[in-house]
Scaffold this motif. Structure first.
Motif, PDB file in Angstrom:
ATOM      1  N   ASN A   1     -11.432  -6.907   9.632  1.00  0.00           N
ATOM      2  CA  ASN A   1      -9.452  -7.216   9.234  1.00  0.00           C
ATOM      3  C   ASN A   1      -9.145  -5.779   9.244  1.00  0.00           C
ATOM      4  O   ASN A   1      -8.259  -5.051   8.580  1.00  0.00           O
ATOM      5  CB  ASN A   1      -8.871  -7.945   8.875  1.00  0.00           C
ATOM      6  CG  ASN A   1      -9.384  -9.544   9.001  1.00  0.00           C
ATOM      7  OD1 ASN A   1      -9.283  -9.920  10.222  1.00  0.00           O
ATOM      8  ND2 ASN A   1      -9.763 -10.098   8.157  1.00  0.00           N
ATOM      9  N   CYS A   2      -9.914  -4.374   9.779  1.00  0.00           N
ATOM     10  CA  CYS A   2      -9.701  -3.540   9.890  1.00  0.00           C
ATOM     11  C   CYS A   2      -7.840  -2.696   9.678  1.00  0.00           C
ATOM     12  O   CYS A   2      -7.776  -3.479  11.203  1.00  0.00           O
ATOM     13  CB  CYS A   2     -10.924  -2.390  10.729  1.00  0.00           C
ATOM     14  SG  CYS A   2     -11.767  -2.157   9.534  1.00  0.00           S
ATOM     15  N   ALA A   3      -7.488  -2.271   9.090  1.00  0.00           N
ATOM     16  CA  ALA A   3      -6.101  -2.575   9.865  1.00  0.00           C
ATOM     17  C   ALA A   3      -5.119  -0.751   8.347  1.00  0.00           C
ATOM     18  O   ALA A   3      -5.909  -0.787   7.995  1.00  0.00           O
ATOM     19  CB  ALA A   3      -4.813  -3.372   9.223  1.00  0.00           C
ATOM     20  N   PRO A   4      -4.827   0.397   9.213  1.00  0.00           N
ATOM     21  CA  PRO A   4      -3.519   1.351   8.236  1.00  0.00           C
ATOM     22  C   PRO A   4      -3.042   0.880   7.572  1.00  0.00           C
ATOM     23  O   PRO A   4      -1.585  -0.896   8.004  1.00  0.00           O
ATOM     24  CB  PRO A   4      -3.211   2.044   9.101  1.00  0.00           C
ATOM     25  CG  PRO A   4      -2.995   0.836  10.955  1.00  0.00           C
ATOM     26  CD  PRO A   4      -4.028   0.180  10.997  1.00  0.00           C
ATOM     27  N   VAL A   5      -3.434   1.157   6.555  1.00  0.00           N
ATOM     28  CA  VAL A   5      -2.137   0.242   4.971  1.00  0.00           C
ATOM     29  C   VAL A   5      -2.202   1.630   4.730  1.00  0.00           C
ATOM     30  O   VAL A   5      -0.724   0.818   3.099  1.00  0.00           O
ATOM     31  CB  VAL A   5      -2.639  -0.990   4.246  1.00  0.00           C
ATOM     32  CG1 VAL A   5      -3.721  -2.181   4.949  1.00  0.00           C
ATOM     33  CG2 VAL A   5      -4.086  -0.012   3.376  1.00  0.00           C
ATOM     34  N   LEU A   6      -1.928   2.639   4.545  1.00  0.00           N
ATOM     35  CA  LEU A   6      -1.687   3.818   3.954  1.00  0.00           C
ATOM     36  C   LEU A   6      -1.450   4.661   4.767  1.00  0.00           C
ATOM     37  O   LEU A   6      -2.344   4.980   5.553  1.00  0.00           O
ATOM     38  CB  LEU A   6      -2.482   4.070   2.576  1.00  0.00           C
ATOM     39  CG  LEU A   6      -1.741   4.803   2.569  1.00  0.00           C
ATOM     40  CD1 LEU A   6      -0.907   4.589   0.660  1.00  0.00           C
ATOM     41  CD2 LEU A   6      -3.348   5.200   0.653  1.00  0.00           C
ATOM     42  N   ASP A   7      -0.517   5.712   4.312  1.00  0.00           N
ATOM     43  CA  ASP A   7      -0.138   6.479   5.351  1.00  0.00           C
ATOM     44  C   ASP A   7      -1.718   7.633   5.192  1.00  0.00           C
ATOM     45  O   ASP A   7      -1.901   7.604   4.273  1.00  0.00           O
ATOM     46  CB  ASP A   7       0.916   7.199   5.019  1.00  0.00           C
ATOM     47  CG  ASP A   7       1.615   8.033   6.539  1.00  0.00           C
ATOM     48  OD1 ASP A   7       2.161   8.779   7.522  1.00  0.00           O
ATOM     49  OD2 ASP A   7       1.412   9.766   5.536  1.00  0.00           O
ATOM     50  N   SER A   8      -1.885   7.899   6.155  1.00  0.00           N
ATOM     51  CA  SER A   8      -2.880   8.863   5.978  1.00  0.00           C
ATOM     52  C   SER A   8      -2.365  10.440   5.315  1.00  0.00           C
ATOM     53  O   SER A   8      -3.561  10.847   4.767  1.00  0.00           O
ATOM     54  CB  SER A   8      -3.062   9.887   8.339  1.00  0.00           C
ATOM     55  OG  SER A   8      -2.294   9.915   8.221  1.00  0.00           O
ATOM     56  N   ALA A   9      -1.504  10.537   5.815  1.00  0.00           N
ATOM     57  CA  ALA A   9      -1.643  12.407   4.700  1.00  0.00           C
ATOM     58  C   ALA A   9      -1.493  11.924   3.407  1.00  0.00           C
ATOM     59  O   ALA A   9      -2.102  12.448   2.708  1.00  0.00           O
ATOM     60  CB  ALA A   9       0.468  12.187   5.301  1.00  0.00           C
ATOM     61  N   VAL A  10      -0.535  10.461   2.718  1.00  0.00           N
ATOM     62  CA  VAL A  10      -0.667  10.065   1.644  1.00  0.00           C
ATOM     63  C   VAL A  10      -2.233   9.901   1.249  1.00  0.00           C
ATOM     64  O   VAL A  10      -2.578  10.031   0.229  1.00  0.00           O
ATOM     65  CB  VAL A  10      -0.402   9.061   1.463  1.00  0.00           C
ATOM     66  CG1 VAL A  10      -0.378   8.076  -0.277  1.00  0.00           C
ATOM     67  CG2 VAL A  10       1.170   8.577   1.266  1.00  0.00           C
ATOM     68  N   ALA A  11      -3.175   9.200   1.486  1.00  0.00           N
ATOM     69  CA  ALA A  11      -4.635   9.350   2.095  1.00  0.00           C
ATOM     70  C   ALA A  11      -5.468  10.750   1.382  1.00  0.00           C
ATOM     71  O   ALA A  11      -6.169  10.897   0.902  1.00  0.00           O
ATOM     72  CB  ALA A  11      -5.785   8.211   3.186  1.00  0.00           C
ATOM     73  N   ASP A  12      -4.733  11.571   2.850  1.00  0.00           N
ATOM     74  CA  ASP A  12      -5.406  13.017   2.684  1.00  0.00           C
ATOM     75  C   ASP A  12      -4.607  13.490   1.200  1.00  0.00           C
ATOM     76  O   ASP A  12      -6.202  14.159   0.910  1.00  0.00           O
ATOM     77  CB  ASP A  12      -4.697  13.447   3.525  1.00  0.00           C
ATOM     78  CG  ASP A  12      -5.542  13.240   5.320  1.00  0.00           C
ATOM     79  OD1 ASP A  12      -6.262  12.618   5.263  1.00  0.00           O
ATOM     80  OD2 ASP A  12      -4.488  13.276   5.738  1.00  0.00           O
ATOM     81  N   THR A  13      -4.160  13.380   0.582  1.00  0.00           N
ATOM     82  CA  THR A  13      -3.468  14.268  -0.558  1.00  0.00           C
ATOM     83  C   THR A  13      -4.520  13.221  -1.617  1.00  0.00           C
ATOM     84  O   THR A  13      -4.948  14.097  -2.783  1.00  0.00           O
ATOM     85  CB  THR A  13      -2.627  13.810  -0.791  1.00  0.00           C
ATOM     86  OG1 THR A  13      -1.459  13.995  -0.034  1.00  0.00           O
ATOM     87  CG2 THR A  13      -1.381  14.778  -1.753  1.00  0.00           C
ATOM     88  N   VAL A  14      -4.436  11.621  -1.601  1.00  0.00           N
ATOM     89  CA  VAL A  14      -5.014  11.487  -3.184  1.00  0.00           C
ATOM     90  C   VAL A  14      -6.984  11.982  -3.106  1.00  0.00           C
ATOM     91  O   VAL A  14      -7.311  12.140  -3.654  1.00  0.00           O
ATOM     92  CB  VAL A  14      -5.363  10.042  -2.431  1.00  0.00           C
ATOM     93  CG1 VAL A  14      -6.726   9.658  -3.651  1.00  0.00           C
ATOM     94  CG2 VAL A  14      -3.938   9.046  -3.339  1.00  0.00           C
ATOM     95  N   ASN A  15      -7.570  11.985  -1.483  1.00  0.00           N
ATOM     96  CA  ASN A  15      -8.285  12.432  -1.423  1.00  0.00           C
ATOM     97  C   ASN A  15      -8.795  14.141  -1.404  1.00  0.00           C
ATOM     98  O   ASN A  15      -9.788  13.936  -2.859  1.00  0.00           O
ATOM     99  CB  ASN A  15      -9.592  12.792  -0.042  1.00  0.00           C
ATOM    100  CG  ASN A  15      -8.858  11.243   0.906  1.00  0.00           C
ATOM    101  OD1 ASN A  15      -9.325  10.515   0.074  1.00  0.00           O
ATOM    102  ND2 ASN A  15      -8.990  11.394   1.851  1.00  0.00           N
TER     103      ASN A  15
END
Length: 829
Positions: free
Chosen positions: A571-585
């Motif tokens: 059930n793969c699906a985007p749940v978080l904006d990629s820019a937010v995830a990139d910043t967390v990373n």
């Protein structure tokens, strides 16, 4: 004799000897008597009670025979299921009957001839009943007064095995085995139907596959593998003769327990093969002189035999709850244990070996603490490793509980996650536009009293929270790198509890007992008991740039016919904006490889981009490290699994004494070693850089408030969009309580919402000159009404070890001060 009985008898006799043999009156009379006896006594029941006369017995037997079911229905034979790892290695087998069905062409001709010679030499010549054999059995049983000889054909034996295999109850299985004439009659009736339905070769193939050969093996293929480590197709003559001799009584002729008896039986089979012309006498004699030549290989049943038993158990439980295998649990169990499935899993053997070795290196099986690890591939949800310090089973150093998984999947109730939950508050802050250079005062200890917003209201209980990693004013990155508790308590005051809770929930985190996470002020410090698998799944979402996948253990299921079945979806699906995830990373990468010498994860560097977070609960009841590269996520915990839980502090774990247990001390090195081995030799992947505006955010000039009293300065700064923090007190020519300088200084651009540090005057002294913004002030007596603070540099970086403890909240006149949070007290290292 009734017409029906006479017809049935003629039919049977015709099958055996042929109707054309009747020629004379005398023969007809003899035939009539034979038919009466055989149809009513032998054929209908071999030896029905003779009381009442042969004619009465014949009539009753024939009528009973006609009334018996004549439909012979067969179900697919029970076959073992194989579970494979990602590379195709056998991980485990599941079976009720250890059988692999093979076609007749894959069974050696010598075994076919051997089984016919010893069990039914005239199999290809007679019908469903062999009159010679039946008559011989009849005479023998009359002489003994009991059923000593059955006279069953291979077809009848096959029918008997089918009835046993397809019995739904123990009573039905016992009825199929009982030594009675009624059972013989049922077998014969169904044998007639079987020979109408199948050819002789088909019956022989089915018999060889369904028969029990002892040693827990069913069918010729598994018998060959078990006793001789070969296939049914490659059996030699002596090997085939041994197997053929076993089917009559596998326990009596067990070659492992009774080799002499087994050899005598084998040689008898060889003699029968010579007598029936299946082999030449010279060949038979040579075979009789050979040794048994056993090469026994056992095939385990279940997960106890697996090299990854806890992952295996997880797969089994997942499949037993997967409706794709059946509507009910019993149907799914039958599919797993009887369906002959081939199940390909996601387990990477090299990753699993590395994970197990890493856990074993730091936690001993007999330690009071457990070490548990789960590993997930970002973007797919594939579980690539699952390991723990205790073995699978009962006894010292063993356990049946899978501490890497949730309770429903054979796991425990979980362990408090500690500061690994700070990442969800971090993500919420970024999502809400709070830039990374936002500065917040983080005293050594605060009591959060004002309400924090939840998804359905507010949480009002006060919460006392303190640091174990320093105090001061930090920006978001530095506070994360050092895992500053009071910073995140105040940051949560800005984000609210709902947003971090929603992110954690979207990333798949629930409590290990299956309950959803609660919404407490202490949320950033992970007061909830969760599993390593849940945390690995969540952290993998950040690595996948916001795409969440449910953790999955099965990639492919093929049934016995080669048809693909459905598997539990990711059930793969985007749940978080990629820019937010990139910043967390980017922020979590700094925990491992950042510039701060006091970052908590500096010992976990892999020599390639990696991100992670430590976690240590109150009193060190559990310690964690969760982290990832762009390609792989792993979560590790070390904790006391038993209630009441004991602290890991001042304990010996894995042979090492830990004065103060922490996330970077035990689970961190486990994570590093498991990850380093897994990514070794693979291409280096890099995180995507976040947008610059997410890092800096909007800025504004800091008002110059030097010389103003605290209240006026705080109001001025708040009106300009800044927060206020009292950073220190210094000797100055200014009156006590007035602002000597700020950090950042007046006129300098600073992120809106950031805390502006105020340094207040304590008046002039003869020993302490007024410091300039480029110097670090030292702690000094506190002016009236101003709380003491730890040592702080004008650049906003706190000293690693605070020298002063803040035990009161800032003055009520300090605008923008975040409130305080539940009654839990937590520390993090």
């Amino acid at each position: 004799m009734t017409a029906e009985a006479s017809g049935a008898a003629r039919t049977l006799l015709t099958v055996s000897v042929g109707a054309s043999a009747v020629a004379s009156v005398l023969r007809r009379v003899a035939l009539f008597l034979a038919v009466s006896v055989l149809a009513g006594v032998l054929v209908a029941g071999l030896v029905l009670p003779l009381a009442g006369g042969l004619g009465l017995a014949a009539r009753a037997g024939a009528e009973a025979f006609q009334e018996m079911p004549s439909e012979f229905t067969t179900q697919p034979m029970s076959e073992r299921t194989r579970v494979l790892d990602a590379e195709g290695r056998v991980l485990a087998t599941f079976y009720d009957e250890n059988r692999v069905v093979v076609p007749l062409r894959r069974i050696a001709p010598v075994l076919r001839r051997a089984i016919v010679a010893i069990e039914d030499a005239r199999f290809f010549e007679h019908g469903p009943i062999d009159l010679r054999g039946t008559t011989r059995a009849f005479v023998r049983n009359l002489q003994s007064g009991d059923v000593e000889q059955g006279g069953s054909t291979l077809t009848q034996q096959y029918v008997k095995n089918v009835l046993i295999a397809q019995a739904d109850t123990a009573a039905e299985a016992e009825a199929a085995r009982e030594a009675s004439y009624g059972r013989k009659l049922r077998e014969l009736r169904l044998a007639i139907a079987a020979e109408r339905q199948f050819t002789k070769r088909e019956i022989l193939e089915r018999y060889l596959n369904i028969a029990y050969y002892g040693g827990g093996t069913y069918g010729a293929e598994m018998a060959a593998r078990h006793y001789f480590s070969t296939s049914a197709a490659d059996l030699s003559l002596p090997q085939a003769a041994l197997l053929a001799g076993l089917v009559q009584s596998p326990s009596r002729y067990d070659p492992e327990l009774y080799p002499r008896r087994a050899k005598v039986r084998r040689n008898l089979v060889l003699a029968e093969m010579v007598d029936t012309g299946a082999i030449k006498r010279r060949v038979g004699r040579e075979a009789q002189r050979t040794r048994l030549g056993l090469d026994v290989r056992d095939v385990g049943n279940g997960c106890g035999w697996s090299y990854a038993p806890f992952f295996c158990d997880y797969v089994k439980r997942q499949l037993l709850s997967w409706e794709g295998l059946g509507a009910s649990r019993s149907e799914r169990r039958d599919a797993l244990y009887r369906g002959g499935l081939t199940i390909r899993t996601t387990l990477e053997p090299t990753f699993q070996d590395a994970a197990q070795q890493a856990v074993d290196a730091y936690v001993d099986p007999r330690d009071f603490a457990i070490g548990a690890l789960a590993q997930v591939q970002p973007g797919t949800g594939r579980i690539t490793a699952m390991a723990q310090s205790r073995g699978f089973g009962s006894g010292p150093g063993k356990d049946f509980v899978n501490y890497s998984a949730d309770f429903v999947d054979g796991g425990s109730s979980g362990f408090q996650a500690g500061s690994t939950f700070k990442v969800f508050v971090l993500a919420a802050a970024i999502q809400q536009g709070i830039p990374l250079n936002t500065r917040i005062e983080a005293p050594q200890k605060i009591v959060v009293r004002r309400p924090y917003t939840t998804c359905d209201g507010v949480h009002e209980d006060p919460w006392t929270v303190q640091n174990s990693t320093g105090a001061g004013t930090y920006d978001v990155q530095t506070a994360t790198w050092r895992s500053v508790n009071t910073f995140f308590a105040r940051l949560e005051g800005r984000t609210g509890i709902c947003a971090p809770w929603q992110i954690a929930t979207d990333l798949g985190v629930t409590q290990a007992n299956g309950d959803p996470l609660e919404q407490y002020k202490s949320f950033p410090l992970g007061p909830f008991e969760v599993s390593p698998l849940a945390m690995a799944e969540a952290y993998a979402t950040f690595a996948a740039r916001g795409v969440h996948c449910d953790a999955v253990a099965v990639s492919k299921i093929v049934d016995r016919n080669g048809e693909r079945l459905s598997v539990p979806p990711a059930n793969c699906a985007p749940v978080l904006d990629s820019a937010v995830a990139d910043t967390v990373n980017q922020v979590l990468a700094g925990v491992i490889d950042g510039p701060d010498p006091y970052r908590t994860g500096q010992a976990m560097t892999l020599g390639r981009p990696a991100a992670g977070k430590t976690g240590t609960t109150n009193d060190s009841l559990a310690v964690w490290f969760a982290g990832y590269t762009p390609d792989l996520a792993t979560a590790v915990t070390v904790a006391d699994p038993d209630l009441p839980r004991k602290s890991l502090d001042k304990k010996t774990i894995g042979g090492t004494f830990y004065e103060d247990a922490c996330g970077s001390c035990i689970p961190g090195p486990i994570w590093r070693e498991a990850m380093a081995a897994a990514v070794k030799g693979t291409p280096v992947s890099r995180f995507v850089a976040p947008p610059p505006e997410v890092i800096t955010g909007p800025t504004a000039p800091v008002p110059d408030v030097r010389g103003l009293d605290y209240g006026t300065a705080a109001a001025t700064l708040t009106e300009a969009g800044f927060d206020v923090a009292i950073a220190g007190s210094v000797a100055s020519a200014l009156p006590s309580g007035q602002v000597v300088y700020t950090d950042p200084a007046g006129g300098v651009d600073a992120p809106l919402g950031s805390a502006i540090d105020l340094f207040l005057s304590i008046g002039a002294t003869t020993t302490s000159p007024t410091p300039s913004p480029s110097a670090s002030p030292s702690p000094s007596p506190t002016p009236s009404g101003i709380p003491a603070t730890p040592t702080i540099s004008p650049t906003g970086t706190a000293s690693p070890a605070p020298t002063t403890t803040l035990t009161t909240t800032p003055p009520p006149t300090s605008p923008g001060t975040p409130p305080a949070v539940p009654t839990d007290t937590a520390t993090d290292g």
